[in-house]
Design an enzyme around this catalytic site. Sequence first.
Site, PDB file in Angstrom:
ATOM      1  N   SER A 177      78.581  30.576 110.178  1.00  0.00           N
ATOM      2  CA  SER A 177      77.716  31.719 110.464  1.00  0.00           C
ATOM      3  C   SER A 177      77.259  31.687 111.914  1.00  0.00           C
ATOM      4  CB  SER A 177      76.496  31.705 109.548  1.00  0.00           C
ATOM      5  OG  SER A 177      75.577  32.718 109.900  1.00  0.00           O
ATOM      6  N   HIS A 178      76.908  32.849 112.412  1.00  0.00           N
ATOM      7  CA  HIS A 178      76.303  32.943 113.742  1.00  0.00           C
ATOM      8  C   HIS A 178      74.895  32.365 113.751  1.00  0.00           C
ATOM      9  CE1 HIS A 178      79.599  35.555 114.754  1.00  0.00           C
ATOM     10  NE2 HIS A 178      79.153  35.628 115.987  1.00  0.00           N
ATOM     11  N   SER A 179      74.308  32.239 112.592  1.00  0.00           N
ATOM     12  CA  SER A 179      72.927  31.793 112.475  1.00  0.00           C
ATOM     13  C   SER A 179      72.853  30.442 111.771  1.00  0.00           C
ATOM     14  CB  SER A 179      72.121  32.827 111.682  1.00  0.00           C
ATOM     15  OG  SER A 179      70.875  32.297 111.278  1.00  0.00           O
TER      16      SER A 179
END
Length: 119
Positions: free
Chosen positions: A8-10
């Site tokens: 994930s980007h997060s």
Amino acid sequence: MTSIVIVSHSEDIANGTQALLEQMAGDVNVIAQGGAEGRIGTSYDQIQEMINELSDDAICFYDIGSAEMNLDLAIEMYTGDYRIEKVDAPIVEGSFTAAVKLSVGGSYDETLNEIKQNF
């Protein structure tokens, strides 16, 4: 055994999804990679390192943009002996479905088929 990989980007999304799966299917190995250098984003190097360190087959989930691109490249560059496949399914719902299927004895192929039929 089959692992579930979350990209994930997060960092919060990756770790939160991992925590959810571990609570629901504690016997399934879940590996999460989120963010890049403490910020939103993805790092090919971190994803490649994670993929190269796998100790069993893996089904991979991702969120958006560069997460997919970097995961694709890491899988393409992988030279190990395990089966590694990226699936196009929502990161939380798809990985949850996979974790539950694996936790009740589903095989790698049965789990992939379940994901592909439902998403």
